[in-house]
Design a protein around this motif. Structure first.
Motif, PDB file in Angstrom:
ATOM      1  N   ASP A 103       0.824  -1.208   0.000  1.00  0.00           N
ATOM      2  CA  ASP A 103       0.000   0.000   0.000  1.00  0.00           C
ATOM      3  C   ASP A 103       0.858   1.256   0.000  1.00  0.00           C
ATOM      4  O   ASP A 103       0.606   2.196  -0.763  1.00  0.00           O
ATOM      5  CB  ASP A 103      -0.934   0.015   1.210  1.00  0.00           C
ATOM      6  CG  ASP A 103      -2.051  -1.003   1.091  1.00  0.00           C
ATOM      7  OD1 ASP A 103      -2.264  -1.509  -0.033  1.00  0.00           O
ATOM      8  OD2 ASP A 103      -2.692  -1.298   2.105  1.00  0.00           O
ATOM      9  N   VAL A 104       1.875   1.291   0.847  1.00  0.00           N
ATOM     10  CA  VAL A 104       2.747   2.457   0.919  1.00  0.00           C
ATOM     11  C   VAL A 104       3.474   2.659  -0.407  1.00  0.00           C
ATOM     12  O   VAL A 104       3.598   3.788  -0.905  1.00  0.00           O
ATOM     13  CB  VAL A 104       3.754   2.315   2.074  1.00  0.00           C
ATOM     14  CG1 VAL A 104       4.831   3.389   1.983  1.00  0.00           C
ATOM     15  CG2 VAL A 104       3.030   2.416   3.412  1.00  0.00           C
ATOM     16  N   GLY A 105       3.950   1.574  -0.999  1.00  0.00           N
ATOM     17  CA  GLY A 105       4.610   1.676  -2.294  1.00  0.00           C
ATOM     18  C   GLY A 105       3.701   2.270  -3.350  1.00  0.00           C
ATOM     19  O   GLY A 105       4.122   3.102  -4.163  1.00  0.00           O
ATOM     20  N   SER A 106       2.443   1.867  -3.319  1.00  0.00           N
ATOM     21  CA  SER A 106       1.478   2.404  -4.277  1.00  0.00           C
ATOM     22  C   SER A 106       1.212   3.887  -4.026  1.00  0.00           C
ATOM     23  O   SER A 106       1.070   4.673  -4.972  1.00  0.00           O
ATOM     24  CB  SER A 106       0.167   1.617  -4.217  1.00  0.00           C
ATOM     25  OG  SER A 106       0.355   0.307  -4.697  1.00  0.00           O
ATOM     26  N   TRP A 107       1.138   4.294  -2.740  1.00  0.00           N
ATOM     27  CA  TRP A 107       0.945   5.706  -2.424  1.00  0.00           C
ATOM     28  C   TRP A 107       2.073   6.540  -3.031  1.00  0.00           C
ATOM     29  O   TRP A 107       1.844   7.569  -3.656  1.00  0.00           O
ATOM     30  CB  TRP A 107       0.965   5.955  -0.918  1.00  0.00           C
ATOM     31  CG  TRP A 107      -0.112   5.312  -0.130  1.00  0.00           C
ATOM     32  CD1 TRP A 107      -1.262   4.743  -0.608  1.00  0.00           C
ATOM     33  CD2 TRP A 107      -0.140   5.165   1.289  1.00  0.00           C
ATOM     34  NE1 TRP A 107      -1.995   4.243   0.433  1.00  0.00           N
ATOM     35  CE2 TRP A 107      -1.345   4.483   1.605  1.00  0.00           C
ATOM     36  CE3 TRP A 107       0.721   5.531   2.317  1.00  0.00           C
ATOM     37  CZ2 TRP A 107      -1.693   4.166   2.920  1.00  0.00           C
ATOM     38  CZ3 TRP A 107       0.382   5.222   3.624  1.00  0.00           C
ATOM     39  CH2 TRP A 107      -0.815   4.548   3.923  1.00  0.00           C
ATOM     40  N   ILE A 108       3.304   6.075  -2.808  1.00  0.00           N
ATOM     41  CA  ILE A 108       4.464   6.834  -3.275  1.00  0.00           C
ATOM     42  C   ILE A 108       4.481   6.892  -4.800  1.00  0.00           C
ATOM     43  O   ILE A 108       4.693   7.956  -5.393  1.00  0.00           O
ATOM     44  CB  ILE A 108       5.773   6.223  -2.731  1.00  0.00           C
ATOM     45  CG1 ILE A 108       5.813   6.321  -1.205  1.00  0.00           C
ATOM     46  CG2 ILE A 108       6.982   6.914  -3.346  1.00  0.00           C
ATOM     47  CD1 ILE A 108       6.988   5.602  -0.567  1.00  0.00           C
ATOM     48  N   TRP A 109       4.244   5.746  -5.452  1.00  0.00           N
ATOM     49  CA  TRP A 109       4.265   5.728  -6.912  1.00  0.00           C
ATOM     50  C   TRP A 109       3.169   6.628  -7.488  1.00  0.00           C
ATOM     51  O   TRP A 109       3.415   7.422  -8.400  1.00  0.00           O
ATOM     52  CB  TRP A 109       4.106   4.309  -7.450  1.00  0.00           C
ATOM     53  CG  TRP A 109       4.028   4.332  -8.960  1.00  0.00           C
ATOM     54  CD1 TRP A 109       2.916   4.248  -9.742  1.00  0.00           C
ATOM     55  CD2 TRP A 109       5.133   4.519  -9.851  1.00  0.00           C
ATOM     56  NE1 TRP A 109       3.252   4.371 -11.056  1.00  0.00           N
ATOM     57  CE2 TRP A 109       4.605   4.542 -11.160  1.00  0.00           C
ATOM     58  CE3 TRP A 109       6.507   4.684  -9.666  1.00  0.00           C
ATOM     59  CZ2 TRP A 109       5.408   4.700 -12.278  1.00  0.00           C
ATOM     60  CZ3 TRP A 109       7.316   4.845 -10.797  1.00  0.00           C
ATOM     61  CH2 TRP A 109       6.759   4.857 -12.071  1.00  0.00           C
ATOM     62  N   THR A 110       1.975   6.515  -6.957  1.00  0.00           N
ATOM     63  CA  THR A 110       0.864   7.327  -7.458  1.00  0.00           C
ATOM     64  C   THR A 110       1.159   8.810  -7.304  1.00  0.00           C
ATOM     65  O   THR A 110       0.930   9.605  -8.228  1.00  0.00           O
ATOM     66  CB  THR A 110      -0.444   6.974  -6.721  1.00  0.00           C
ATOM     67  OG1 THR A 110      -0.758   5.596  -6.961  1.00  0.00           O
ATOM     68  CG2 THR A 110      -1.591   7.834  -7.206  1.00  0.00           C
ATOM     69  N   ALA A 111       1.686   9.198  -6.147  1.00  0.00           N
ATOM     70  CA  ALA A 111       2.000  10.609  -5.923  1.00  0.00           C
ATOM     71  C   ALA A 111       3.088  11.099  -6.875  1.00  0.00           C
ATOM     72  O   ALA A 111       2.968  12.178  -7.475  1.00  0.00           O
ATOM     73  CB  ALA A 111       2.427  10.825  -4.474  1.00  0.00           C
ATOM     74  N   MET A 112       4.154  10.313  -7.013  1.00  0.00           N
ATOM     75  CA  MET A 112       5.270  10.748  -7.846  1.00  0.00           C
ATOM     76  C   MET A 112       4.903  10.789  -9.325  1.00  0.00           C
ATOM     77  O   MET A 112       5.463  11.586 -10.084  1.00  0.00           O
ATOM     78  CB  MET A 112       6.478   9.844  -7.617  1.00  0.00           C
ATOM     79  CG  MET A 112       7.105   9.998  -6.257  1.00  0.00           C
ATOM     80  SD  MET A 112       8.636   9.058  -6.063  1.00  0.00           S
ATOM     81  CE  MET A 112       9.750   9.950  -7.154  1.00  0.00           C
ATOM     82  N   SER A 113       3.966   9.948  -9.741  1.00  0.00           N
ATOM     83  CA  SER A 113       3.603   9.898 -11.160  1.00  0.00           C
ATOM     84  C   SER A 113       2.389  10.766 -11.491  1.00  0.00           C
ATOM     85  O   SER A 113       1.990  10.853 -12.651  1.00  0.00           O
ATOM     86  CB  SER A 113       3.334   8.445 -11.580  1.00  0.00           C
ATOM     87  OG  SER A 113       2.294   7.866 -10.796  1.00  0.00           O
ATOM     88  N   THR A 114       1.811  11.419 -10.474  1.00  0.00           N
ATOM     89  CA  THR A 114       0.664  12.309 -10.722  1.00  0.00           C
ATOM     90  C   THR A 114       0.917  13.675 -10.083  1.00  0.00           C
ATOM     91  O   THR A 114       1.416  14.589 -10.727  1.00  0.00           O
ATOM     92  CB  THR A 114      -0.650  11.698 -10.188  1.00  0.00           C
ATOM     93  OG1 THR A 114      -0.498  11.378  -8.783  1.00  0.00           O
ATOM     94  CG2 THR A 114      -1.007  10.423 -10.952  1.00  0.00           C
ATOM     95  N   ASP A 115       0.598  13.824  -8.807  1.00  0.00           N
ATOM     96  CA  ASP A 115       0.688  15.126  -8.130  1.00  0.00           C
ATOM     97  C   ASP A 115       2.103  15.713  -8.141  1.00  0.00           C
ATOM     98  O   ASP A 115       2.272  16.932  -8.210  1.00  0.00           O
ATOM     99  CB  ASP A 115       0.221  15.006  -6.679  1.00  0.00           C
ATOM    100  CG  ASP A 115      -1.242  14.600  -6.567  1.00  0.00           C
ATOM    101  OD1 ASP A 115      -1.962  14.753  -7.571  1.00  0.00           O
ATOM    102  OD2 ASP A 115      -1.651  14.133  -5.490  1.00  0.00           O
ATOM    103  N   LEU A 116       3.114  14.842  -8.055  1.00  0.00           N
ATOM    104  CA  LEU A 116       4.491  15.325  -7.953  1.00  0.00           C
ATOM    105  C   LEU A 116       5.261  15.225  -9.261  1.00  0.00           C
ATOM    106  O   LEU A 116       6.464  15.514  -9.280  1.00  0.00           O
ATOM    107  CB  LEU A 116       5.255  14.540  -6.868  1.00  0.00           C
ATOM    108  CG  LEU A 116       4.649  14.499  -5.472  1.00  0.00           C
ATOM    109  CD1 LEU A 116       5.610  13.813  -4.513  1.00  0.00           C
ATOM    110  CD2 LEU A 116       4.315  15.889  -4.972  1.00  0.00           C
ATOM    111  N   VAL A 117       4.594  14.827 -10.331  1.00  0.00           N
ATOM    112  CA  VAL A 117       5.326  14.563 -11.567  1.00  0.00           C
ATOM    113  C   VAL A 117       6.036  15.812 -12.071  1.00  0.00           C
ATOM    114  O   VAL A 117       7.141  15.738 -12.634  1.00  0.00           O
ATOM    115  CB  VAL A 117       4.391  13.968 -12.646  1.00  0.00           C
ATOM    116  CG1 VAL A 117       3.387  15.010 -13.158  1.00  0.00           C
ATOM    117  CG2 VAL A 117       5.196  13.358 -13.774  1.00  0.00           C
ATOM    118  N   ALA A 118       5.443  16.995 -11.854  1.00  0.00           N
ATOM    119  CA  ALA A 118       6.103  18.226 -12.284  1.00  0.00           C
ATOM    120  C   ALA A 118       7.392  18.456 -11.501  1.00  0.00           C
ATOM    121  O   ALA A 118       8.415  18.862 -12.070  1.00  0.00           O
ATOM    122  CB  ALA A 118       5.160  19.415 -12.116  1.00  0.00           C
TER     123      ALA A 118
END
Length: 305
Positions: A103-118
């Motif tokens: 779950d934590v891995g998915s949180w980090i990946w989702t954030a880095m590839s969406t909200d934090l991608v910029a």
């Protein structure tokens, strides 16, 4: 239960965090503390090489146009089994808490590839310790777990060096145990397994952590970043010059009530990007502030031997 030094009968100062051997201790492995004490601490360069190559590979996967790299990046992040061997953390009972996990891995990946991608694409998100400032749910406990898992090999080698330095770990009925553990290999950029010899405490293997690497609170927390650096930037941006030529700044508590400037990681992300567009790197400003204010663990309520 006793602390490590009491449990094994070790006297005198020790380099490792002197934790309760049977319970989580409300201290946390902070990757930025490792970075700030690096030159003074054994195994620090190896530990930093692990976390830097790990995040570097995740960043590569995020910005890659190849779908297979995206799957690889998320898969690498889903390998965060809780490293309970350190007894660090904040579980209510014992040291088997919620941990990291898939779950934590998915949180980090989702954030880095969406909200934090910029932030990823412009290159300001450089280190593992940057993530808690921008990802909801990633705070001191999970950051400590994730960091420990990535640094497990150098931490285990540090522990083996302590076995040699302090014979009490294997005397008076105490024993060491050979364990096989998941580790990050910075040369192959893959998770693998390695064998180590660790002391046994309360029937379980014990992984020692340099005291200088542990804190009660993260040096680079979302709250600290917001209150110091993000609101500092907002103050300057919205300041007006008075008739006497001096800048008039809105107090921070008033700024925090303005829509779009409220406390939270979304504000941290948005203003960090806004500052970058003006050639200002808030993360670097904050790191300079943290380094200036950095205190050694003995001044941060560390448990002494």
């Amino acid at each position: 239960m006793p602390f490590v030094t009491d449990y094994y009968g070790i006297t005198g100062p020790v380099l490792f965090a002197n934790v309760d051997v049977a319970s989580d201790n409300f201290r946390f492995l902070d990757p930025h503390a490792v970075r700030l004490t690096g030159a003074m601490q054994p195994f620090a360069s190896e530990a930093l090489h692990c976390v830097d190559t790990f995040l570097g590979e995740i960043v590569r996967c995020v910005i890659s146009p190849v779908p297979g790299d995206h799957r690889r990046g998320e898969a690498l992040l889903k390998r965060f089994r809780e490293p309970w061997e350190t007894r660090l953390g904040m579980s209510a009972k014992g040291y088997h808490g919620h941990g990291g996990g898939e779950d934590v891995g998915s949180w980090i990946w989702t954030a880095m590839s969406t909200d934090l991608v910029a932030l990823v694409h412009v290159g300001v998100l450089e280190h593992l310790e940057d993530l808690p400032m921008f990802i909801d749910g990633i705070d001191r406990d999970i950051t400590s777990d994730v960091t420990t898992r990535i640094m497990f090999a150098p931490l285990a080698r540090f522990t083996e060096s302590m076995l040699l330095k302090h014979p009490e770990f294997t005397s008076n009925g105490h024993k060491a145990k050979t364990v096989i553990s998941q580790v990050w290999d910075p040369s192959t950029l893959e998770w693998t397994e390695e064998q180590f010899t660790l002391p046994v405490a309360d029937g379980k293997p014990l992984l020692l952590v340099p005291a200088a690497w542990t804190r009660r609170n993260l040096l680079m927390s979302a709250t600290r970043f917001y209150e110091k650096t993000v609101l500092d930037f907002a103050q300057i941006e919205r300041a007006v010059r008075g008739s006497d030529g001096k800048l008039i700044k809105t107090p921070k508590d008033e700024l925090a009530k303005i829509k779009g400037l409220g406390r939270g990681r979304n504000t941290n992300v948005r203003l960090t990007l806004e500052a970058f567009e003006k050639n200002e790197n808030l993360i670097e400003y904050f790191k300079a502030f943290v380094a200036l204010k950095f205190e050694r663990p003995e001044e941060d309520d560390a448990v002494a031997a």
